[in-house]
Design an enzyme around this catalytic site. Structure first.
Site, short mmCIF file in Angstrom:
data_model
loop_
_atom_site.label_atom_id
_atom_site.label_comp_id
_atom_site.label_asym_id
_atom_site.label_seq_id
_atom_site.Cartn_x
_atom_site.Cartn_y
_atom_site.Cartn_z
N LYS A 258 47.93 48.37 61.86
CA LYS A 258 47.46 49.75 61.71
C LYS A 258 46.36 49.77 60.64
O LYS A 258 46.52 49.21 59.55
CB LYS A 258 48.61 50.66 61.29
CG LYS A 258 48.28 52.15 61.37
CD LYS A 258 49.51 53.01 61.16
CE LYS A 258 49.19 54.49 61.32
NZ LYS A 258 50.38 55.36 61.13
N GLU A 340 64.91 63.45 66.66
CA GLU A 340 65.27 64.80 66.23
C GLU A 340 66.65 65.22 66.71
O GLU A 340 67.38 65.91 65.99
CB GLU A 340 64.22 65.80 66.72
CG GLU A 340 62.85 65.62 66.10
CD GLU A 340 61.96 64.65 66.87
OE1 GLU A 340 60.78 64.51 66.50
OE2 GLU A 340 62.46 64.03 67.83
N ARG A 368 62.58 69.94 69.91
CA ARG A 368 63.10 68.77 70.61
C ARG A 368 64.61 68.61 70.44
O ARG A 368 65.22 67.75 71.07
CB ARG A 368 62.37 67.52 70.09
CG ARG A 368 60.89 67.55 70.35
CD ARG A 368 60.16 66.45 69.59
NE ARG A 368 60.48 65.12 70.08
CZ ARG A 368 59.67 64.37 70.80
NH1 ARG A 368 58.48 64.81 71.14
NH2 ARG A 368 60.03 63.16 71.19
#
Length: 590
Positions: A258, A340, A368
């Site tokens: 990243k 979640e 969610r």
């Protein structure tokens, strides 16, 4: 070789020739590393000018080029998970010249968006949807007799969500030509958490093809390839060609970095997940205290004297300002990764054992876990506090991240307390009130800087009691949340009454009755959908009491609000001072 963020547009003659993937496919493979270098340089420049998601895109430059080079997009399907990494994809699919306006009103979306480009196969913003969507496309193509290829690119952070494994489980028992590419950079927005992250990390340690991870995905009937270096473009092209030529479910595991190519982002992938535009004068901006900061300080303060308090977050430790809490109270901090649903039911289990969980969750991500909120928490009447961050319009991330539905979701749950602070001190008081409440309580607060000075004392509020700010005539403004300052300006200008309602549920019925009996028009103001929001609660109360007082509900209209600055979005919704004045004048004239 490390690049810097160039102050002016870099020379990118090869990239400038590419306005769609067909032109990319005309290049020889030997030219692609040069293209990758120019694409990375342009990405650094454009995000430096516009701000936006940063590290993830730098990490998939080679992958993006290879996919569009080997696939016949848009006939073949390319589905990006979450979309943080989609900037190189946008640059190569005809949006290069508009990237300087990304996330701005009228500019490109920060995420793939079907209405924006034929190359954006699936609109995203939330994580872990790519495999399900790609599998649906692959099945549909098969039903139509088409031979198109379908690829889902998912990060190791997004792979932690249950939905990704639900899709893998289903795909294993289809004979669709689905390729799942795991972009493994050992990161989500924050550091990855949990057993899957540990499992995948073994590949980096062993560096042996097919070792450890192969067993998991081969057990699900995927043919596994990898792990391979996702920045070695010739190797990537060769391996990608091989797996695309095979039939049935395929899994390609890439190891990437990243922030690749920009040293600060490689060394601090959390801090460089996204950046603001580079200040050309290099003057540091004043750092304002945000509502998230107020929450972070509050929960640390509470934890000192409440040993049964725990904090739960679904991969938003930094965003929810729980870093200090995690450092000071590690045994009571739980980052459950992008999960979640698990976060809410984990809290429910703790509450069953007389632990008081505080779940810090963005409004858009609470959606969610709605079934868990209903079935596991509300029905069982468990004692949990929801700290709902990023409630309301959030600006440049657009409709996928706007938190404009949480009141609607929560308001129908029996015995639920819903609070809407209008400033920093009220946020602290409401968090304290919600913590002391025995049951499901929620405090929704916005993204951005907090209004008003915060002192050291906290006060437990009388649940369901509003605060009269100004007594006026004819019109009464009922404010719910952070738009109080705007409502105050309208009130002062026109001599209207103003009430900070504080509570959506239970609503202050006595105050509403008093205002209805003494005013011609009641106006509710909220940073939430008009449908099902606080105004709906007031409307239902007036209907039940057979009040004839006129009501005007102001909030987010019945449409999705696109990316722009938060102030531009509020203006678009008529929630700025001029918009509120105009709506009131129109209501009074009819």
């Amino acid at each position: 070789m490390f690049l810097t963020i160039p102050p002016s547009r870099p020379s990118t003659p090869l990239l400038d020739q590419i306005n769609d993937p067909d032109q990319l496919r005309q290049l020889s493979a030997e030219k692609l590393p040069e293209l990758a270098e120019q694409l990375r340089a342009f990405l650094l420049y454009s995000v430096g000018q516009s701000g936006g998601h940063f590290g993830a895109g730098l990490g998939v430059v080679e992958l993006t080029i290879a996919l569009h080079y080997l696939l016949n997009t848009p006939e073949d399907h390319l589905v990006w998970d979450v979309g943080h990494q989609s900037y190189p994809h946008k640059i190569l699919t005809g949006r290069r010249d508009s990237m300087l306006k990304i996330r701005q009103k009228g500019g490109p979306s920060p995420f793939p968006k079907r209405a924006e480009s034929i190359y954006d196969d699936f609109g995203v913003g939330h994580s872990s949807t790519s495999i399900s969507a790609a599998l649906g496309m692959a099945i549909a193509d098969k039903l139509k007799g088409l031979k198109n290829k379908t690829v889902a690119v998912i990060g190791d952070g997004a792979m932690t969500a249950g939905m990704a494994f639900e899709a893998l489980n289903h795909a294993a028992h289809t004979d669709t030509n689905l390729l799942v590419i795991l972009n493994d950079n050992d990161m989500s927005i924050s550091q990855n958490e949990g057993g899957l992250a540990t499992y995948l990390a073994k590949n980096i340690k062993h560096k042996t093809e097919g070792e450890t991870t192969a067993a998991l995905f081969e057990a699900l009937d995927f043919e596994y390839t990898g792990p391979i270096d996702g920045h070695d473009l010739p190797l990537l092209l060769a391996k990608l060609s091989d797996v695309l030529a095979k039939s049935g479910p395929q899994f390609l595991h890439l190891i990437t970095k990243k922030g690749k190519g920009f040293k600060p982002a490689e060394e601090d992938p959390v801090g460089y997940h996204a950046i603001t535009k580079i200040n050309p004068i290099h003057q540091p901006k004043e750092k304002k205290v945000t509502y998230s900061n107020i929450f972070g300080r509050w929960i640390c303060h509470m934890a000192e004297s409440h040993p049964d308090l725990t904090a739960i977050t679904p991969a938003m430790k930094e965003g929810s300002d729980l870093v200090e809490f995690a450092n000071r109270f590690p045994a009571r901090f739980f980052d459950v990764a992008i999960a979640e649903q698990h976060a809410l039911t984990l809290a429910a289990g703790m509450a069953c054992q007389k632990i008081k969980p505080v779940v810090a969750i963005y409004s858009t991500f609470l959606q969610r876990a709605y079934d868990q909120l209903v079935h596991d928490i509300s029905i069982q009447e468990l004692d949990i506090l929801l700290a709902i961050d990023r409630a309301g319009l959030v600006g440049e991330d657009g409709s996928t991240h706007s938190g404009v539905l949480d009141i609607s979701m929560l308001r129908c749950l029996p015995k639920t307390v819903i609070m809407t602070p209008s400033n920093a001190q009220e946020l602290r008081n409401m968090l304290y009130t919600g913590y002391l409440y025995k049951g499901l309580a929620s405090v929704r607060y916005p993204r951005g800087s907090a209004i008003a000075h915060v002192d050291g004392e906290m006060e437990a509020l009388d649940i369901g009691r509003s605060q009269l700010i100004t007594t006026g005539k004819k019109v009464a403004l009922l404010n719910f949340g952070p738009l109080l300052e705007t409502a105050q300006a309208v009130s002062d200008k026109h001599g209207y009454s103003l009430v900070d309602m504080r509570f959506v549920k239970p609503i202050d019925s006595e105050m509403i009755t008093e205002l209805a009996n003494s005013h011609q028009l009641l106006v509710t103001i909220e940073d939430h959908s008009i449908i099902g929001g606080a105004g709906s609660e007031v409307s239902e109360y007036l209907h039940r009491t057979k009040s004839s007082t006129q009501l005007l509900t102001l909030g987010i209209p019945d449409k999705w609000i696109g990316h722009a600055t938060r102030s531009e979005q509020l203006t678009q919704c008529g929630l700025d001072e001029a918009g509120i004045e105009q709506a009131i004048a129109h209501a009074l004239s009819h």
